[in-house]
Write a protein that holds these residues in place. Sequence first.
Motif, PDB file in Angstrom:
ATOM      1  N   MET A 141       0.845  -1.197   0.000  1.00  0.00           N
ATOM      2  CA  MET A 141       0.000   0.000   0.000  1.00  0.00           C
ATOM      3  C   MET A 141       0.876   1.240   0.000  1.00  0.00           C
ATOM      4  O   MET A 141       2.088   1.157   0.224  1.00  0.00           O
ATOM      5  N   LEU A 142       0.247   2.386  -0.266  1.00  0.00           N
ATOM      6  CA  LEU A 142       0.931   3.658  -0.117  1.00  0.00           C
ATOM      7  C   LEU A 142       0.212   4.446   0.973  1.00  0.00           C
ATOM      8  O   LEU A 142      -1.000   4.328   1.133  1.00  0.00           O
ATOM      9  N   GLY A 143       0.975   5.228   1.719  1.00  0.00           N
ATOM     10  CA  GLY A 143       0.371   5.989   2.808  1.00  0.00           C
ATOM     11  C   GLY A 143       1.462   6.746   3.532  1.00  0.00           C
ATOM     12  O   GLY A 143       2.614   6.756   3.072  1.00  0.00           O
ATOM     13  N   PHE A 144       1.139   7.363   4.652  1.00  0.00           N
ATOM     14  CA  PHE A 144       2.061   8.140   5.465  1.00  0.00           C
ATOM     15  C   PHE A 144       2.426   9.450   4.771  1.00  0.00           C
ATOM     16  O   PHE A 144       2.192  10.521   5.321  1.00  0.00           O
ATOM     17  N   LEU A 145       2.989   9.375   3.567  1.00  0.00           N
ATOM     18  CA  LEU A 145       3.349  10.564   2.795  1.00  0.00           C
ATOM     19  C   LEU A 145       2.871  10.343   1.366  1.00  0.00           C
ATOM     20  O   LEU A 145       2.720   9.197   0.951  1.00  0.00           O
ATOM     21  N   PRO A 146       2.672  11.406   0.602  1.00  0.00           N
ATOM     22  CA  PRO A 146       2.380  11.197  -0.814  1.00  0.00           C
ATOM     23  C   PRO A 146       3.464  10.332  -1.453  1.00  0.00           C
ATOM     24  O   PRO A 146       4.640  10.673  -1.400  1.00  0.00           O
ATOM     25  N   GLY A 183      10.475   0.628   2.835  1.00  0.00           N
ATOM     26  CA  GLY A 183       9.724   1.710   2.209  1.00  0.00           C
ATOM     27  C   GLY A 183      10.672   2.784   1.721  1.00  0.00           C
ATOM     28  O   GLY A 183      11.822   2.856   2.155  1.00  0.00           O
ATOM     29  N   ILE A 184      10.165   3.595   0.794  1.00  0.00           N
ATOM     30  CA  ILE A 184      10.968   4.688   0.255  1.00  0.00           C
ATOM     31  C   ILE A 184      10.317   6.001   0.663  1.00  0.00           C
ATOM     32  O   ILE A 184       9.135   6.213   0.412  1.00  0.00           O
ATOM     33  N   TYR A 185      11.091   6.848   1.336  1.00  0.00           N
ATOM     34  CA  TYR A 185      10.595   8.189   1.677  1.00  0.00           C
ATOM     35  C   TYR A 185      10.513   8.986   0.375  1.00  0.00           C
ATOM     36  O   TYR A 185      11.500   9.515  -0.093  1.00  0.00           O
ATOM     37  N   SER A 186       9.320   9.027  -0.183  1.00  0.00           N
ATOM     38  CA  SER A 186       9.104   9.650  -1.490  1.00  0.00           C
ATOM     39  C   SER A 186       9.396  11.146  -1.463  1.00  0.00           C
ATOM     40  O   SER A 186       9.794  11.725  -2.469  1.00  0.00           O
ATOM     41  N   ILE A 187       9.185  11.756  -0.302  1.00  0.00           N
ATOM     42  CA  ILE A 187       9.531  13.169  -0.130  1.00  0.00           C
ATOM     43  C   ILE A 187      10.222  13.274   1.228  1.00  0.00           C
ATOM     44  O   ILE A 187      10.097  12.369   2.048  1.00  0.00           O
ATOM     45  N   SER A 188      10.934  14.356   1.460  1.00  0.00           N
ATOM     46  CA  SER A 188      11.650  14.433   2.731  1.00  0.00           C
ATOM     47  C   SER A 188      10.642  14.692   3.846  1.00  0.00           C
ATOM     48  O   SER A 188       9.646  15.391   3.655  1.00  0.00           O
ATOM     49  N   SER A 189      10.888  14.081   5.001  1.00  0.00           N
ATOM     50  CA  SER A 189       9.920  14.138   6.095  1.00  0.00           C
ATOM     51  C   SER A 189      10.576  13.617   7.356  1.00  0.00           C
ATOM     52  O   SER A 189      11.621  12.971   7.294  1.00  0.00           O
TER      53      SER A 189
END
Lengths: 226, 322
Positions: A141-146, A183-189
């Motif tokens: 799934m995708l979630g947490f961040l865009p 998982g991959i942090y798709s954007i910095s966070s």
Amino acid sequence: MINDEVRIYPIGDTALTVEFGNAISLDLNQKAIAFADYFLDHPFPGFIEAIPAYASATIIYDPVVVRRAMQGNAFSSVTSIAKDAVESLAIDSERPTRLIEIPMLSNDECAPDLPYVAELHDLSEKDVLRIFTEREYRVYMLGFLPGFSYMGDIDDRIATPRRETPRTEVPSGSIGIAGRQTGIYSISSPGGWNLIGRAACETFTPKADAPSLLRPGDRVRFVLAE
Amino acid sequence: MSLLIKKPGILTTVQDLGRYGYQRFGVNPSGAMDRTAARLVNLLVGNDETGAVLEMHFPADVVEFEADVVCAIGGADLTAEIDGRPIENWHTFAAHSGSTLRFKGRVWGSRAYLAVSGGLDIRPWLASTSTNLAAGIGGFEGRRLQAGDRLAINCTTGIDSKLLHRAVSPSLIPYYRPFPTVRVIAGNEYACLNAENRELLEKQDFVISNNSNRMGFRLSGAPIKCESLAELVSSAVTFGTIQLLPDGQLIVLMADHQTTGGYPRLAHVISRDLPLLAQLGASDKVAFHVVDVKHAEELTAEFEQEMRFLRIAALGVETRSK
């Protein structure tokens, strides 16, 4: 589809969740994704979106439009639509999965937690990376961040719990592990996963119409780029 | 033709009614916290209710107009003044090129909404003009407004006298108050609460803690326990989902909530009452009252029927654009 254990319940007055189980498993996740995808081809009046998760899928709807179209209570109407969709799905109705190769950097800057993970499991850093890149992962799934992808399952030999103190800023592209998930942090966070590498490609491109590189159900293989 | 931010507010962002359709990719909806207020001010100035508005917190901005437009402010009462003249919430007013809008003090509420006739010219991202602060995308450059920002206004014909002297019918304005009882429907894990803990959820007053923002409101109260509950795998959550944290305290997910979560869902605030919650701030109180989903839906249907009449009166159309 076997639907003995399917549960349907509201999560507000504009959304309901169809729960296939409560575990991280290929079977449950395939059901969740197939169910959510079904509505891409079969939207109903008032349908807004369907969100697959590990073992469930959630339908967001506009109750006013549903009531007008179906002449009755929206939650009951969408529940019947969901039940019909569950009935009509076969497990092989999951769309063909895609295999995405992600080039991975693992130098000191990109993989700050690699030494810790290696030490914890009494392995060399090279072995950790070998074990990590050996297998194919599923995007549950995708979630947490865009665009943040929850993938699994990681080999037990390198499974590592979250950091006790999360970082206030994890650079975008960072590849983390938490338990048997990666998982991959798709954007910095901010984030608490152990970082063992960084994707050498963008996984979230805001300007694109389809901004996320990864979709639920994709298969991912990491390829060392160094 | 634009709005110039002379002095920035503490947290002013461009918002609409949220970005839906991309949650499967983890893209959270964002959008106005008080959607009813955002819709009403847009309709007042003749815009579609899905148009971009400014969501302002106190202290709010000093805004200079570089166009002749009709405006409306709704939601929190922050004592708006245009060129020193007081502005009443929920009433349209004219702003001329060179006029200055200020907010003198917070009377009540947490978020005020400003709409301008013609609408703000914001390029949509994934079909919405809402600002996603965590991702730094959408709205005006993906961020809160700063001094010197110029927000373009869509072409207007100047001050349209038909739009002046308009006001929202009081029946449409949410019954805002600093200590509301907010109606909720039971969440899936509500079933794990014994009688004593259900009572704690439904009979006590919760205080909104300082650690509350557009993502979620943390509540403080006597701790609640969920019995014999297996750990949950993450699933989708919504604006209004009330989760039980491991320490027994509650968090209500608000407009900037993440798409998924794994804490027990004790309840979900009904759509009709979300604006009441959205206007609360730190140290305000809230209580919950459980209703069934059918009732929640009927309340929404009843409200939307009234909105439909307003839309016909304001715009001459029956349905909103998306």
